[in-house]
Design a protein around this motif. Structure first.
Motif, PDB file in Angstrom:
ATOM      1  N   VAL A 368       0.831  -1.197   0.000  1.00  0.00           N
ATOM      2  CA  VAL A 368       0.000   0.000   0.000  1.00  0.00           C
ATOM      3  C   VAL A 368       0.871   1.254   0.000  1.00  0.00           C
ATOM      4  CG1 VAL A 368      -1.755   1.277   1.287  1.00  0.00           C
ATOM      5  CG2 VAL A 368      -1.883  -1.218   1.139  1.00  0.00           C
ATOM      6  N   ASN A 369       1.974   1.230   0.738  1.00  0.00           N
ATOM      7  CA  ASN A 369       2.892   2.371   0.746  1.00  0.00           C
ATOM      8  C   ASN A 369       3.488   2.617  -0.627  1.00  0.00           C
ATOM      9  OD1 ASN A 369       3.882   3.662   3.580  1.00  0.00           O
ATOM     10  ND2 ASN A 369       3.034   1.629   3.911  1.00  0.00           N
ATOM     11  N   SER A 370       3.911   1.547  -1.280  1.00  0.00           N
ATOM     12  CA  SER A 370       4.516   1.683  -2.605  1.00  0.00           C
ATOM     13  C   SER A 370       3.496   2.192  -3.623  1.00  0.00           C
ATOM     14  CB  SER A 370       5.086   0.330  -3.041  1.00  0.00           C
ATOM     15  OG  SER A 370       5.708   0.421  -4.292  1.00  0.00           O
ATOM     16  N   LEU A 371       2.286   1.654  -3.578  1.00  0.00           N
ATOM     17  CA  LEU A 371       1.228   2.108  -4.475  1.00  0.00           C
ATOM     18  C   LEU A 371       0.913   3.584  -4.248  1.00  0.00           C
ATOM     19  CD1 LEU A 371      -1.165   1.579  -6.446  1.00  0.00           C
ATOM     20  CD2 LEU A 371      -2.491   0.867  -4.470  1.00  0.00           C
ATOM     21  N   THR A 372       0.807   3.983  -2.997  1.00  0.00           N
ATOM     22  CA  THR A 372       0.492   5.375  -2.681  1.00  0.00           C
ATOM     23  C   THR A 372       1.623   6.308  -3.089  1.00  0.00           C
ATOM     24  OG1 THR A 372      -0.846   4.633  -0.804  1.00  0.00           O
ATOM     25  CG2 THR A 372      -0.164   6.930  -0.824  1.00  0.00           C
ATOM     26  N   GLY A 373       2.853   5.901  -2.845  1.00  0.00           N
ATOM     27  CA  GLY A 373       3.990   6.756  -3.169  1.00  0.00           C
ATOM     28  C   GLY A 373       4.087   7.062  -4.652  1.00  0.00           C
ATOM     29  N   TYR A 374       3.999   6.040  -5.486  1.00  0.00           N
ATOM     30  CA  TYR A 374       4.108   6.257  -6.931  1.00  0.00           C
ATOM     31  C   TYR A 374       2.844   6.893  -7.493  1.00  0.00           C
ATOM     32  CZ  TYR A 374       8.546   3.867  -7.650  1.00  0.00           C
ATOM     33  OH  TYR A 374       9.878   3.534  -7.646  1.00  0.00           O
ATOM     34  N   GLY A 375       1.670   6.565  -6.908  1.00  0.00           N
ATOM     35  CA  GLY A 375       0.437   7.156  -7.411  1.00  0.00           C
ATOM     36  C   GLY A 375       0.344   8.640  -7.154  1.00  0.00           C
ATOM     37  N   ILE A 376       0.652   9.065  -5.932  1.00  0.00           N
ATOM     38  CA  ILE A 376       0.553  10.483  -5.606  1.00  0.00           C
ATOM     39  C   ILE A 376       1.702  11.277  -6.225  1.00  0.00           C
ATOM     40  CG2 ILE A 376       1.886  10.587  -3.457  1.00  0.00           C
ATOM     41  CD1 ILE A 376      -0.485  12.151  -2.256  1.00  0.00           C
ATOM     42  N   HIS A 377       2.786  10.591  -6.580  1.00  0.00           N
ATOM     43  CA  HIS A 377       3.908  11.273  -7.248  1.00  0.00           C
ATOM     44  C   HIS A 377       3.445  11.886  -8.563  1.00  0.00           C
ATOM     45  CE1 HIS A 377       7.747  11.680  -9.461  1.00  0.00           C
ATOM     46  NE2 HIS A 377       8.269  11.870  -8.266  1.00  0.00           N
ATOM     47  N   ILE A 431       4.733  11.320   6.305  1.00  0.00           N
ATOM     48  CA  ILE A 431       4.076  12.469   6.938  1.00  0.00           C
ATOM     49  C   ILE A 431       4.269  13.729   6.099  1.00  0.00           C
ATOM     50  CG2 ILE A 431       4.151  13.993   8.962  1.00  0.00           C
ATOM     51  CD1 ILE A 431       4.783  11.530  10.661  1.00  0.00           C
ATOM     52  N   ILE A 432       5.483  13.925   5.579  1.00  0.00           N
ATOM     53  CA  ILE A 432       5.738  15.093   4.725  1.00  0.00           C
ATOM     54  C   ILE A 432       4.875  15.026   3.463  1.00  0.00           C
ATOM     55  CG2 ILE A 432       7.489  16.272   3.347  1.00  0.00           C
ATOM     56  CD1 ILE A 432       9.565  15.347   5.380  1.00  0.00           C
ATOM     57  N   THR A 433       4.741  13.840   2.886  1.00  0.00           N
ATOM     58  CA  THR A 433       3.902  13.677   1.696  1.00  0.00           C
ATOM     59  C   THR A 433       2.453  14.027   1.998  1.00  0.00           C
ATOM     60  OG1 THR A 433       5.363  11.909   0.902  1.00  0.00           O
ATOM     61  CG2 THR A 433       3.177  12.044  -0.073  1.00  0.00           C
ATOM     62  N   ALA A 434       1.954  13.528   3.123  1.00  0.00           N
ATOM     63  CA  ALA A 434       0.568  13.813   3.493  1.00  0.00           C
ATOM     64  C   ALA A 434       0.351  15.309   3.721  1.00  0.00           C
ATOM     65  CB  ALA A 434       0.203  13.018   4.747  1.00  0.00           C
ATOM     66  N   LEU A 435       1.287  15.957   4.397  1.00  0.00           N
ATOM     67  CA  LEU A 435       1.146  17.392   4.651  1.00  0.00           C
ATOM     68  C   LEU A 435       1.181  18.185   3.356  1.00  0.00           C
ATOM     69  CD1 LEU A 435       3.393  17.852   7.833  1.00  0.00           C
ATOM     70  CD2 LEU A 435       0.898  17.925   7.707  1.00  0.00           C
ATOM     71  N   ALA A 436       2.115  17.860   2.466  1.00  0.00           N
ATOM     72  CA  ALA A 436       2.198  18.571   1.192  1.00  0.00           C
ATOM     73  C   ALA A 436       0.918  18.392   0.381  1.00  0.00           C
ATOM     74  CB  ALA A 436       3.405  18.073   0.395  1.00  0.00           C
ATOM     75  N   SER A 437       0.378  17.174   0.393  1.00  0.00           N
ATOM     76  CA  SER A 437      -0.833  16.919  -0.366  1.00  0.00           C
ATOM     77  C   SER A 437      -2.038  17.652   0.210  1.00  0.00           C
ATOM     78  CB  SER A 437      -1.097  15.406  -0.405  1.00  0.00           C
ATOM     79  OG  SER A 437      -2.273  15.105  -1.129  1.00  0.00           O
ATOM     80  N   LYS A 525      -9.619  14.192 -16.464  1.00  0.00           N
ATOM     81  CA  LYS A 525     -10.923  14.290 -15.809  1.00  0.00           C
ATOM     82  C   LYS A 525     -10.893  13.463 -14.527  1.00  0.00           C
ATOM     83  CE  LYS A 525     -13.557  15.046 -20.060  1.00  0.00           C
ATOM     84  NZ  LYS A 525     -14.601  14.511 -20.972  1.00  0.00           N
ATOM     85  N   GLY A 526     -11.402  14.031 -13.442  1.00  0.00           N
ATOM     86  CA  GLY A 526     -11.337  13.360 -12.156  1.00  0.00           C
ATOM     87  C   GLY A 526      -9.991  13.491 -11.484  1.00  0.00           C
ATOM     88  N   TYR A 527      -9.150  14.419 -11.969  1.00  0.00           N
ATOM     89  CA  TYR A 527      -7.805  14.569 -11.412  1.00  0.00           C
ATOM     90  C   TYR A 527      -7.859  14.970  -9.947  1.00  0.00           C
ATOM     91  CZ  TYR A 527      -3.588  17.190 -10.244  1.00  0.00           C
ATOM     92  OH  TYR A 527      -2.492  17.692  -9.609  1.00  0.00           O
ATOM     93  N   PHE A 528      -8.781  15.899  -9.596  1.00  0.00           N
ATOM     94  CA  PHE A 528      -8.871  16.344  -8.198  1.00  0.00           C
ATOM     95  C   PHE A 528      -9.268  15.183  -7.288  1.00  0.00           C
ATOM     96  CE2 PHE A 528     -11.191  18.163  -4.598  1.00  0.00           C
ATOM     97  CZ  PHE A 528     -10.261  19.058  -4.118  1.00  0.00           C
ATOM     98  N   LEU A 529     -10.255  14.380  -7.714  1.00  0.00           N
ATOM     99  CA  LEU A 529     -10.669  13.228  -6.917  1.00  0.00           C
ATOM    100  C   LEU A 529      -9.530  12.210  -6.800  1.00  0.00           C
ATOM    101  CD1 LEU A 529     -12.909  11.721  -5.427  1.00  0.00           C
ATOM    102  CD2 LEU A 529     -13.632  10.777  -7.638  1.00  0.00           C
ATOM    103  N   HIS A 530      -8.793  12.048  -7.867  1.00  0.00           N
ATOM    104  CA  HIS A 530      -7.625  11.162  -7.863  1.00  0.00           C
ATOM    105  C   HIS A 530      -6.631  11.591  -6.781  1.00  0.00           C
ATOM    106  CE1 HIS A 530      -3.696  10.018 -10.156  1.00  0.00           C
ATOM    107  NE2 HIS A 530      -3.984   9.109  -9.262  1.00  0.00           N
ATOM    108  N   HIS A 531      -6.372  12.890  -6.708  1.00  0.00           N
ATOM    109  CA  HIS A 531      -5.441  13.412  -5.708  1.00  0.00           C
ATOM    110  C   HIS A 531      -6.002  13.240  -4.297  1.00  0.00           C
ATOM    111  CE1 HIS A 531      -2.243  16.781  -4.936  1.00  0.00           C
ATOM    112  NE2 HIS A 531      -2.152  15.785  -4.093  1.00  0.00           N
TER     113      HIS A 531
END
Length: 637
Positions: A368-377, A431-437, A525-531
């Motif tokens: 889940v960490n790896s998926l989240t890291g590359y997805g939110i990148h 934590i830094i990723t979550a705060l930036a997002s 389309k749906g970029y905001f929801l994706h983020h």
């Protein structure tokens, strides 16, 4: 007396209890603590093999980022409009994306030329397409994959990533079953076959199909090298040796624009420069063909799967290379190995991970960490780019910015992990990723709502600057999360299933990267929801990371039982607590003799046992042996 002792020794165990024994500890399962130190530790032979795993990392970087050049969207000029287009004006625009622009600058708001209000961009009979990535022609311009055919570009991007996902899953299992070296050699051979065949594709369908198999082989190559590198190193060297390979992969990313520019002016062939580029990035893998003879199987995998005959030959070879005399080596590793030669090899599949209690949870958390890291990148990268540019257009400025952030991440990871450990570093960057997002999603909206409403230019400029700043911070931290999650998995997964476990985490990373072409296919389309979804995932990951152990300085687990001993600890206390109690550590000292045994030893012994049971525990432990001895002497035993 002798008969009585013999009878006592032959007496069978009762009620399932056996006398407490202290067997001699085995050395072979303790590879980091016993086997490798007896062979010279991280000696000359191991260092040479690690260097051999670094060399292909540069070529892997070329292949992984080739899509940015082979499938880049061009700018196009309509040189021959349709006969019914009366408002045509010649102006260069970016083509290929579903959201189309009129040649007179009006946005249709529709897709594929179906908008109203003026002539659409695709109302053109003949195009003059130009690239901004260093090549004069690529796959898009060769087969005119624009407008109604633009979806084929995204399918071609899917093919490499989907092939990589399947490759990580399949090759990881094969690496556990057949060994690391066969998977490495097989991946190199087929990488050359399919990679070079891509350059001779006659249509986009053939190109996409061959790219799938290229991605499959590229995944097997990257995974086997990663596992081999980890298994060659002692605990103190694992992270630094891995980060060198990461630097080389980022170096390949930085060199790709220059390689593409050289291929454009290649004078020795009449082929298209995109074909030359594909041949140039695949041909260096020919240097890996001698690995068939010079790169051995992982000694750690051989010992963990009980291939003891092959292990003996390899240990003697390593000792010779490291100038260690195994005959006079005092640890006794070779002697113990001689006694185990009769054992048959035992292989383990990743499916057996489901029968464990802790191991499967750790791997799922890292997936889940790896998926989240590359997805939110991708979300941060999209926010960093110029909003006026087309979603699929990638100029060199953005490309080098992304590569520079990746390089800075690798530089920051080294001191951060050394200071905070694997889990502490991963938690900090998440934590830094979550705060930036969250700040990018929430703060920017507040700026737009409550800032100077009469000065829209200043508001938009401020909004843009904050967005770029948060995007750079988010890309930096999310890349660190991705890299560290993969390394974390390689350290806590046992050797017998390390290939399969690492394949799961890398495949999850591939799914995260797959979100980028999916969003491009739907015109963002749906970029905001994706983020928003990935931002919520970062919060979930922060909680789950607290369940992970800290593998820094710990030996690699070899069996599933070893993997189960990795349990979480508090962040304030260094070291690792092994909370699971093994059978050899159980204490049977408080188990009293059974009535049958007491009747066999006579009434006096019964009385002695009764008297001993009445004594307080602390006193009995100190004097119990003397009381029983006195009673035994009195009865002439």
């Amino acid at each position: 007396m002798a008969g009585g002792r013999l009878e006592a020794q032959d007496h069978p165990p009762e009620n399932g209890f056996t006398p407490l024994e202290h067997p001699v500890p085995r050395l072979l399962p303790h590879i980091d603590g016993s086997v490798l130190p007896s062979l010279g530790g991280f000696g000359k032979h191991q260092k040479q093999l690690v260097v051999l795993t670094w060399i292909p990392a540069l070529f892997i970087g070329f292949s992984q980022f080739s899509d940015y050049f082979l499938l880049a969207q061009p700018t196009g000029t309509c040189v021959q409009p349709l006969a019914n287009d009366t408002n045509w004006t010649e102006a260069p625009v970016t083509v290929g994306a579903p959201a189309l622009l009129h040649l007179n600058g009006t946005d249709t708001g529709e897709g594929y030329g179906e908008g109203g209000g003026g002539p659409s961009l695709c109302a053109c009979k003949e195009w003059r397409l130009e690239l901004q990535t260093g090549l004069s022609q690529n796959v898009v311009t060769k087969w005119n994959l624009v407008c109604d055919s633009a979806w084929k570009v995204h399918i071609a991007k899917f093919s490499l990533l989907v092939g990589s996902i399947f490759g990580y899953l399949v090759m990881g299992v094969m690496a556990d079953w057949f060994g690391r070296q066969p998977v490495l050699i097989l991946s190199v051979l087929f990488m050359l076959v399919f990679g070079l065949s891509v350059a001779f594709s006659v249509n986009v369908t053939m190109f996409s199909t061959l790219r799938f198999f290229e991605g499959f082989c590229l995944a097997g190559l990257a995974l086997s090298l990663y596992v081999l590198r980890i298994e060659l190193c002692l605990p103190a060297w694992r992270f630094s040796m891995t980060m060198v390979a990461s630097f080389l992969m980022v170096g390949g990313q930085l060199l790709m624009p220059g390689v593409a520019a050289l291929c454009r002016h290649w004078p020795l062939t009449d082929r298209d420069d995109w074909q030359v580029l594909q041949i140039v990035i695949i041909s260096p893998f020919v240097l890996m063909l001698p690995y068939v003879w010079i790169f051995p199987e992982s000694l750690r995998w051989l010992l963990a799967t009980q291939h003891y005959r092959r292990s003996k030959a390899m240990m003697l070879h390593i000792a010779k290379k490291n100038q260690v005399d195994m005959e006079t080596e005092p640890s006794g590793v070779l002697t113990e190995l001689e006694q185990e030669l009769h054992r048959k090899p035992q292989r383990t599949c990743i499916v057996k991970m489901m029968s464990t209690r802790n191991l499967w949870k750790n791997i799922v958390v890292l997936c889940v960490n790896s998926l989240t890291g590359y997805g939110i990148h991708h979300c941060f990268a999209r926010s960093m780019m110029d909003p006026e540019a087309q979603p699929t257009a990638l100029c060199h400025a953005d490309y080098y910015t992304m590569a520079g952030i990746a390089m800075a991440t690798c530089l920051a990871l080294c001191p951060a992990v050394g200071l905070m450990g694997r889990r502490g570093g991963l938690l900090t960057f998440m934590i830094i990723t979550a705060l930036a997002s969250l700040l990018q999603l929430g703060l920017l909206n507040l700026i737009g709502k409550y800032s100077l409403r009469h000065d829209t230019v200043l508001r938009d400029s401020l909004n843009r600057k904050f967005s770029v700043a948060f995007s750079i911070i988010g890309m930096f931290s999310s890349h660190a999360v991705s890299v560290l999650s993969i390394f974390f998995c390689a350290e806590i997964t046992p050797t017998v299933i390390r290939g399969g476990g690492l394949g799961l985490v890398l495949a999850s990373a591939g799914f995260g990267m797959l979100t980028a072409p999916i969003m491009e296919l739907h015109n963002q389309k749906g970029y905001f929801l994706h983020h928003v979804i990935f931002a919520c995932c970062t919060l979930l990951c922060i909680i789950c990371l607290l369940l992970l152990p800290e593998p820094r300085g710990q030996p690699l687990p070899e069996s599933l039982a070893d993997g189960e001993t990795f349990t979480r600890q508090t962040l304030l206390r260094p070291g690792e607590q092994h909370l699971l109690l093994t059978k050899s550590d159980r204490d049977y000292s408080r188990v009293h003799d059974t009535p049958l045994h007491l009747s066999a030893t006579g009434g006096t012994t019964v009385a002695a046992a009764t008297a001993l049971a009445a004594v307080p525990a602390s006193y009995a432990l100190a004097t119990g042996g003397e009381v029983i001895g006195n009673h035994a002497i009195a009865n002439g035993v």
